[in-house]
Scaffold this active site. Structure first.
Site, PDB file in Angstrom:
ATOM      1  N   HIS A  74       0.830  -1.213   0.000  1.00 42.43           N
ATOM      2  CA  HIS A  74       0.000   0.000   0.000  1.00 42.43           C
ATOM      3  C   HIS A  74       0.862   1.259   0.000  1.00 42.43           C
ATOM      4  O   HIS A  74       1.876   1.345   0.693  1.00 42.43           O
ATOM      5  CB  HIS A  74      -1.017  -0.012   1.137  1.00 42.43           C
ATOM      6  CG  HIS A  74      -0.493   0.120   2.528  1.00 42.43           C
ATOM      7  ND1 HIS A  74      -0.297   1.339   3.143  1.00 42.43           N
ATOM      8  CD2 HIS A  74      -0.166  -0.806   3.452  1.00 42.43           C
ATOM      9  CE1 HIS A  74       0.122   1.161   4.374  1.00 42.43           C
ATOM     10  NE2 HIS A  74       0.230  -0.137   4.594  1.00 42.43           N
ATOM     11  N   GLU A 208      -5.267   1.772   2.387  1.00 39.45           N
ATOM     12  CA  GLU A 208      -5.140   0.612   3.280  1.00 39.45           C
ATOM     13  C   GLU A 208      -5.358   1.014   4.721  1.00 39.45           C
ATOM     14  O   GLU A 208      -5.987   0.280   5.500  1.00 39.45           O
ATOM     15  CB  GLU A 208      -3.752  -0.024   3.105  1.00 39.45           C
ATOM     16  CG  GLU A 208      -3.582  -1.376   3.819  1.00 39.45           C
ATOM     17  CD  GLU A 208      -3.088  -1.262   5.255  1.00 39.45           C
ATOM     18  OE1 GLU A 208      -3.057  -2.295   5.953  1.00 39.45           O
ATOM     19  OE2 GLU A 208      -2.735  -0.134   5.704  1.00 39.45           O
ATOM     20  N   GLU A 209      -4.848   2.178   5.102  1.00 40.54           N
ATOM     21  CA  GLU A 209      -4.883   2.596   6.497  1.00 40.54           C
ATOM     22  C   GLU A 209      -6.280   2.939   6.992  1.00 40.54           C
ATOM     23  O   GLU A 209      -6.501   3.091   8.187  1.00 40.54           O
ATOM     24  CB  GLU A 209      -3.951   3.800   6.713  1.00 40.54           C
ATOM     25  CG  GLU A 209      -2.480   3.532   6.450  1.00 40.54           C
ATOM     26  CD  GLU A 209      -1.833   2.615   7.478  1.00 40.54           C
ATOM     27  OE1 GLU A 209      -2.551   2.146   8.396  1.00 40.54           O
ATOM     28  OE2 GLU A 209      -0.629   2.369   7.365  1.00 40.54           O
TER      29      GLU A 209
END
Length: 346
Positions: A74, A208-209
């Protein structure tokens, strides 16, 4: 890889605002892949075409007669988003991703336009009695009034600190997951000019986070037969580590067995262990009790995908100064070289 790490960690790329880091990666891999595209969510999907044939792990022939291997790292990093600017020019903010309050106080941040600021406490905070919360913090850009402040609600910032190498230790605020991106780019470099049996999809994912969103949509489109995520993991080599964890900095890349979001496919892990043995790369087995990666989203795509994760041990994850070990990074690249060259038969 030090020059590459500097370019990757210098690039801005908070979740949902990955344009700059994506542009850097595109330039790095332009002559290393057969084609690449950017999808609706901003994922960079690059492909190296394989030359072999064979069947997919599911038993049916893939459209090309080759397996599709997806490697995902990511691009995004955690950060802050301005929610309010007061009359004295102080910025209230909300977290983007897992931002720890204890890691924020006194940290320097940078906005996309280059403006820097320091995270300070407002008068309600009393750190001598209890840990401050994000709601008790402001970003101070050095303004004396509202009119001197260029930022507005919706503007985003990241922790700002330059990449540094000290022996085998590499330091940066966004090694999660610029180190995974670096491993994937370095793999493509080493595969340049070499034939590979299977179609390799190098996917640099977004968001992604904040919920592994880019991996979810990119995996749906790629339809991989097998997939790996490349990410960081916590370590158990800190003083009085809790919970205890059998992962340490400098002891090799970690092959994930389980995290809080997924259990790795046992067949994929057998292949990874065999590849590590073939490449004579020391490895660790990772059981992470909290957190997950892009692998979870990929695993649940369409009818399901056999997945695992190659994790880079990292101290101080989600803080302004994370650490990885260069020996683990090199080991991860070598392990991937051997894995890509294997039959991928589960």
């Amino acid at each position: 890889m030090l020059e590459l790490m500097t370019r990757l960690t210098d690039a801005f790329g908070v979740s949902g605002f990955e344009d700059e880091i994506r542009s850097v990666i595109k330039d790095e891999i332009a002559d290393l892949v057969d084609d690449m595209r950017v999808d609706v969510l901003g994922n960079l999907v690059a492909r190296r075409q394989g030359t072999g044939g064979g069947k997919s792990p599911a038993g049916g022939a893939s459209p090309t007669g080759r397996k599709r291997l997806m490697l995902a790292a990511h691009m995004d990093q955690i950060g802050l988003m301005v929610t309010h600017v007061d009359q004295r020019g102080y910025l209230r903010f909300a977290p983007i991703g897992g931002v720890y309050p204890l890691a924020c106080w006194g940290a320097q941040v940078a906005f996309r336009d280059g403006t820097v600021g320091t995270i300070g406490l407002d008068g309600r905070a009393n750190p001598s009695k209890e840990p401050p919360t994000l709601k008790q913090m402001v970003v101070d850009v050095g303004a004396t009034c509202y009119e001197e402040t260029k930022q507005k609600p919706g503007d985003v910032a990241v922790f700002s600190r330059p990449f540094a190498a000290q022996g085998n230790a590499w330091f940066a605020p966004n090694l999660d997951d610029r180190i995974g991106c670096a491993v994937l780019i370095e793999l493509l470099r080493r595969l340049k000019g070499r034939e590979i049996a299977h179609d390799l999809y190098a996917v640099f994912t977004t968001q992604e986070e904040v919920g592994t969103r880019g991996a979810m949509t990119s995996a749906y489109a790629v339809q991989p037969d097998i997939a790996l995520a490349l990410d960081v993991t916590l370590t158990g080599d800190m003083p009085h580590a809790s919970p205890a964890m059998a992962v340490a900095l400098g002891s090799g890349p970690a092959i994930k067995v389980q995290d809080s979001g997924m259990i790795s496919h046992t067949g994929v892990n057998r292949l990874l262990i065999a590849a590590a043995d073939e490449a004579q790369v020391p490895y660790q087995l990772e059981v992470l009790t909290g957190g997950t990666t892009d692998a979870r989203a990929i695993q649940l795509s369409r009818e399901g995908v056999p997945v695992s994760v190659i994790s880079l041990p990292s101290r101080h994850v989600h803080t302004p100064s994370q650490i990885v070990d260069a020996r683990d990074v090199e080991g991860a690249v070598k392990l991937l070289e051997a894995f890509v060259g294997s039959s991928l038969e589960l």
